[in-house]
Design an enzyme around this catalytic site. Structure first.
Site, PDB file in Angstrom:
ATOM      1  N   ASN A   7       0.851  -1.181   0.000  1.00 19.26           N
ATOM      2  CA  ASN A   7       0.000   0.000   0.000  1.00 19.26           C
ATOM      3  C   ASN A   7       0.896   1.243   0.000  1.00 19.26           C
ATOM      4  O   ASN A   7       1.687   1.443   0.925  1.00 19.26           O
ATOM      5  CB  ASN A   7      -0.905  -0.013   1.235  1.00 19.26           C
ATOM      6  CG  ASN A   7      -1.944   1.087   1.208  1.00 19.26           C
ATOM      7  OD1 ASN A   7      -1.665   2.217   0.824  1.00 19.26           O
ATOM      8  ND2 ASN A   7      -3.154   0.767   1.638  1.00 19.26           N
ATOM      9  N   HIS A  43      -5.827   3.188  -1.252  1.00 18.45           N
ATOM     10  CA  HIS A  43      -7.158   3.451  -0.703  1.00 18.45           C
ATOM     11  C   HIS A  43      -7.441   4.940  -0.870  1.00 18.45           C
ATOM     12  O   HIS A  43      -7.224   5.729   0.050  1.00 18.45           O
ATOM     13  CB  HIS A  43      -7.208   3.048   0.767  1.00 18.45           C
ATOM     14  CG  HIS A  43      -8.564   3.143   1.386  1.00 18.45           C
ATOM     15  ND1 HIS A  43      -8.940   2.368   2.455  1.00 18.45           N
ATOM     16  CD2 HIS A  43      -9.639   3.920   1.111  1.00 18.45           C
ATOM     17  CE1 HIS A  43     -10.188   2.670   2.808  1.00 18.45           C
ATOM     18  NE2 HIS A  43     -10.622   3.614   2.004  1.00 18.45           N
ATOM     19  N   HIS A  50      -4.455  11.664   0.544  1.00 16.84           N
ATOM     20  CA  HIS A  50      -3.233  10.972   0.103  1.00 16.84           C
ATOM     21  C   HIS A  50      -3.357  10.668  -1.383  1.00 16.84           C
ATOM     22  O   HIS A  50      -3.197  11.560  -2.197  1.00 16.84           O
ATOM     23  CB  HIS A  50      -2.892   9.759   0.970  1.00 16.84           C
ATOM     24  CG  HIS A  50      -4.059   8.981   1.481  1.00 16.84           C
ATOM     25  ND1 HIS A  50      -4.930   8.305   0.663  1.00 16.84           N
ATOM     26  CD2 HIS A  50      -4.493   8.767   2.755  1.00 16.84           C
ATOM     27  CE1 HIS A  50      -5.840   7.695   1.393  1.00 16.84           C
ATOM     28  NE2 HIS A  50      -5.614   7.961   2.665  1.00 16.84           N
ATOM     29  N   GLU A  73      -8.981  -0.021  -2.781  1.00 17.93           N
ATOM     30  CA  GLU A  73      -9.817  -0.079  -1.589  1.00 17.93           C
ATOM     31  C   GLU A  73     -10.697   1.162  -1.500  1.00 17.93           C
ATOM     32  O   GLU A  73     -10.298   2.251  -1.932  1.00 17.93           O
ATOM     33  CB  GLU A  73      -8.949  -0.148  -0.328  1.00 17.93           C
ATOM     34  CG  GLU A  73      -8.047  -1.357  -0.241  1.00 17.93           C
ATOM     35  CD  GLU A  73      -7.236  -1.373   1.030  1.00 17.93           C
ATOM     36  OE1 GLU A  73      -6.682  -2.443   1.357  1.00 17.93           O
ATOM     37  OE2 GLU A  73      -7.124  -0.324   1.706  1.00 17.93           O
ATOM     38  N   THR A 110      -7.843   6.141   9.621  1.00 13.29           N
ATOM     39  CA  THR A 110      -7.543   4.890   8.928  1.00 13.29           C
ATOM     40  C   THR A 110      -8.706   3.930   9.141  1.00 13.29           C
ATOM     41  O   THR A 110      -9.527   4.132  10.046  1.00 13.29           O
ATOM     42  CB  THR A 110      -6.228   4.279   9.447  1.00 13.29           C
ATOM     43  OG1 THR A 110      -5.890   3.123   8.670  1.00 13.29           O
ATOM     44  CG2 THR A 110      -6.349   3.877  10.911  1.00 13.29           C
ATOM     45  N   HIS A 209      -3.704  -4.596   7.983  1.00 13.88           N
ATOM     46  CA  HIS A 209      -3.758  -3.472   8.908  1.00 13.88           C
ATOM     47  C   HIS A 209      -2.773  -3.698  10.051  1.00 13.88           C
ATOM     48  O   HIS A 209      -2.925  -4.628  10.836  1.00 13.88           O
ATOM     49  CB  HIS A 209      -5.148  -3.219   9.485  1.00 13.88           C
ATOM     50  CG  HIS A 209      -5.322  -1.777   9.914  1.00 13.88           C
ATOM     51  ND1 HIS A 209      -5.745  -0.790   9.055  1.00 13.88           N
ATOM     52  CD2 HIS A 209      -5.062  -1.160  11.081  1.00 13.88           C
ATOM     53  CE1 HIS A 209      -5.769   0.367   9.687  1.00 13.88           C
ATOM     54  NE2 HIS A 209      -5.351   0.170  10.927  1.00 13.88           N
ATOM     55  N   GLY A 232       1.156  -1.325   4.324  1.00 18.01           N
ATOM     56  CA  GLY A 232       1.615  -0.007   3.928  1.00 18.01           C
ATOM     57  C   GLY A 232       2.306   0.759   5.032  1.00 18.01           C
ATOM     58  O   GLY A 232       3.490   1.065   4.947  1.00 18.01           O
TER      59      GLY A 232
END
Length: 261
Positions: A7, A43, A50, A73, A110, A209, A232
């Site tokens: 990621n 994502h 981002h 995502e 997040t 995650h 990520g």
């Protein structure tokens, strides 16, 4: 074998903090792929804090060039707005190999929870059907920790299969927290149980995650059959010390069951 999808959201966060084009998200993703990563994940969020829609298009082209998976995502229920055409529209344009649906709100820092599979699932089923019609494999973010299991969330994986999903992604944040507290052995059985139920329902299992070099291999050893991990935040943080290519190569060794160099 478990596959690693990197990621690159955090590269975009750094770029956006200053403006301009550096660091270059596509160059970073290319470095990851050259180091052995099996795919790229992003994502994009509606506030474009981002990765942007332009990044999505550029990364889609890069992954096609390399012949690897692009995993997009997002929350399919988030409405379009200026700068964000909506998740389905992004998938229509980018045609990712995998669309991972996540029920995050606009303001979340997040993703921190999976779908609630109670109640009317027809709207979710409609999104899954539209994405599959585009040729996307569809994965749904699900909870799998002990607290979620106590609330009956285990049964959500069967409902995920019922709405037409191909895979589920286990939200591993609670496992990572337990690992840091020295209590991974308590957390892991719930993840293994939910993964087994998903597989019995015909679903593939992904995970992601807060996975890191320290906690990844114990998780994979305890939860058999994980097809893909999306990593990520920890990976980019570790790369600040050791370099991006070196760090990715170490993760590839971990998912392949080898000793990192």
């Amino acid at each position: 074998m478990t596959r690693l999808s990197v990621n690159v959201n955090k590269i975009a966060v750094l770029r956006n903090s200053r403006g301009g084009r550096e660091p270059d998200v596509v160059r970073a993703a290319r470095t990851c792929l050259d180091a052995g990563a099996h795919g790229i994940t992003v994502h994009p969020r509606p506030d474009a804090r981002h990765v942007t829609a332009a990044d999505v298009h550029a990364l889609a082209a890069l992954t096609r060039e390399y012949g690897v998976e692009f995993n997009l995502e997002g929350n399919p229920f988030a409405p379009p707005r200026p700068g964000y055409p909506g998740f389905l529209a992004l998938c229509e344009a980018a045609r990712p190999a995998q669309a991972t649906l996540v029920p995050d709100a606009d303001g979340q820092v997040t993703s921190d929870h999976g779908f609630d599979f109670r109640g009317d699932l027809a709207p979710l089923r409609a999104h899954v059907e539209r994405l599959k019609a585009l040729g996307c494999r569809v994965s749904l973010f699900v909870d799998a920790d002990a607290q979620a299991a106590a609330l009956g969330a285990d049964e959500g994986v069967e409902r995920a299969a019922g709405v037409g999903a191909d895979r589920v992604e286990l939200y591993t944040g609670p496992y990572a927290e337990a690992f840091e507290a020295g209590d991974a052995a308590r957390a892991l059985p719930a993840f293994a149980r939910v993964a087994a139920r998903a597989q019995a329902a015909g679903l593939g299992v992904n995970a992601g995650h807060d996975l890191s070099q320290r906690n990844l291999r114990p998780f994979l050893d305890a939860v058999p059959g994980v097809l893909e991990v999306s990593i990520g935040h920890a990976l980019i943080g570790e790369a600040l010390y050791d370099g991006l290519a070196v760090t990715v190569a170490r993760y590839v060794a971990l998912v392949e069951g080898r000793r990192p160099g």
